[in-house]
Enzyme design. Sequence first.
Site, PDB file in Angstrom:
ATOM      1  N   GLY A  30      -0.290  -6.193  -1.294  1.00  0.00           N
ATOM      2  CA  GLY A  30      -0.921  -7.406  -0.797  1.00  0.00           C
ATOM      3  C   GLY A  30      -2.353  -7.203  -0.347  1.00  0.00           C
ATOM      4  N   SER A  31      -2.967  -8.309   0.090  1.00  0.00           N
ATOM      5  CA  SER A  31      -4.400  -8.310   0.379  1.00  0.00           C
ATOM      6  C   SER A  31      -4.759  -7.480   1.607  1.00  0.00           C
ATOM      7  CB  SER A  31      -4.890  -9.752   0.570  1.00  0.00           C
ATOM      8  OG  SER A  31      -4.136 -10.407   1.595  1.00  0.00           O
ATOM      9  N   GLY A  87       1.962  -5.423   4.858  1.00  0.00           N
ATOM     10  CA  GLY A  87       1.614  -6.714   5.430  1.00  0.00           C
ATOM     11  C   GLY A  87       2.847  -7.571   5.631  1.00  0.00           C
ATOM     12  N   ASP A  89       4.108 -12.066   5.581  1.00  0.00           N
ATOM     13  CA  ASP A  89       3.757 -13.475   5.433  1.00  0.00           C
ATOM     14  C   ASP A  89       4.015 -14.259   6.715  1.00  0.00           C
ATOM     15  OD1 ASP A  89       3.074 -13.373   2.548  1.00  0.00           O
ATOM     16  OD2 ASP A  89       5.178 -12.813   2.359  1.00  0.00           O
ATOM     17  N   LYS A  99       8.574 -11.491   4.188  1.00  0.00           N
ATOM     18  CA  LYS A  99       7.673 -10.831   3.252  1.00  0.00           C
ATOM     19  C   LYS A  99       8.071 -11.228   1.837  1.00  0.00           C
ATOM     20  CE  LYS A  99       7.027  -6.431   3.676  1.00  0.00           C
ATOM     21  NZ  LYS A  99       5.646  -6.692   3.195  1.00  0.00           N
ATOM     22  N   GLY A 100       7.204 -10.942   0.886  1.00  0.00           N
ATOM     23  CA  GLY A 100       7.574 -11.126  -0.499  1.00  0.00           C
ATOM     24  C   GLY A 100       6.803 -12.163  -1.275  1.00  0.00           C
ATOM     25  N   LEU A 101       5.868 -12.871  -0.628  1.00  0.00           N
ATOM     26  CA  LEU A 101       5.085 -13.836  -1.396  1.00  0.00           C
ATOM     27  C   LEU A 101       4.095 -13.147  -2.320  1.00  0.00           C
ATOM     28  CD1 LEU A 101       4.570 -16.670   1.250  1.00  0.00           C
ATOM     29  CD2 LEU A 101       6.171 -16.578  -0.674  1.00  0.00           C
ATOM     30  N   GLU A 108       9.277  -2.988  -1.648  1.00  0.00           N
ATOM     31  CA  GLU A 108       8.804  -2.793  -0.274  1.00  0.00           C
ATOM     32  C   GLU A 108       9.963  -2.419   0.646  1.00  0.00           C
ATOM     33  OE1 GLU A 108       4.990  -5.885  -0.398  1.00  0.00           O
ATOM     34  OE2 GLU A 108       6.949  -6.585   0.291  1.00  0.00           O
TER      35      GLU A 108
END
Length: 232
Positions: A30-31, A87, A89, A99-101, A108
Site C-alpha cells: 500500500g501507499s 498499513g 484502511d 485491511k485489504g483495500l 499480509e
Amino acid sequence: MTPENDYKKQAAVQALELVRSGMVLGLGSGSTIAHFIDELGARLRSGQLQRVCGVPTSVETAQRATAAGIALTTLAAHAQLELAVDGADEIDAQCNLIKGLGRCMLREKVVVQHALQFVVVADDSKRVGRLGTRGPLPVEILPFEAGAHVRWLGTLGCRAELWLAADGTPLVTDNGNQLAKCWFTDGIGDPWALALQLQARAGIVEHGLFLGMATQVITAGAGGVRSQRCTG
C-alpha cells in the site's frame, strides 16, 4: 505532496526507528508502506542500517523493495520475523483493523502471523469509532461460483458486491482469487462474530478483519505523530 501523503510518510518514518541492523521484516503493501520501503532503502544505502531483509506481501511490494535495494527472503527461510510493518484502511480504539483495500489481505495476514511485532502505520483519518464505517470490508473469494459467495455475504447484514475493475471484469488478487466488497450501513457491530462466520464458510478464502493482531499503531496528522501500544 498532499497533507495526507505527508502524514503517511511521517508515520512510516517513525516506524523505521524500530528497525535494527540484521532484522528480518515483514513488508506490507500500500501507499503508506511505499514510504517505509523507500526510506528503509535510503538508510541501507547510506549505511545507517545493514543486513536488513524483508518478506514481501505482494508482487508490487517485492518490486518496490528490490528497486530500493532491500534484499528479499521467504518465510520458508525465516520461520519467525522480528517485525512486520503494514498499513490499514480502518483502525478502531482497540487496535482492531480493516485491511485489504489494496487487494493483498491474504498474504499480509500470512506474513503478520509469523511476526513477533506487528506495527501499523497510517494517517489519522484511518482511526474510526467502529470498524466498517469509513468504507467496505474486503473479502477474498474463490472464482468458482463467485456470485454465490457474494449472495451469501449479502445475508450478513451488509450490501455485498463483486469488486470489478474499470473495464467491468472481476479484479483478481496475486493469488488468483476474486474479491467482494461488503458495505455495512452503521458499521460492523461485532467484528469477532463476523470473522468467525466468514472463516467457517467454504468459498470464503480470507477477509479484511485483522483482530487482536497489531502490537503498535503509529498514526500522523495535523497534531503530529502519535503511537499507541496495543494489548491484543
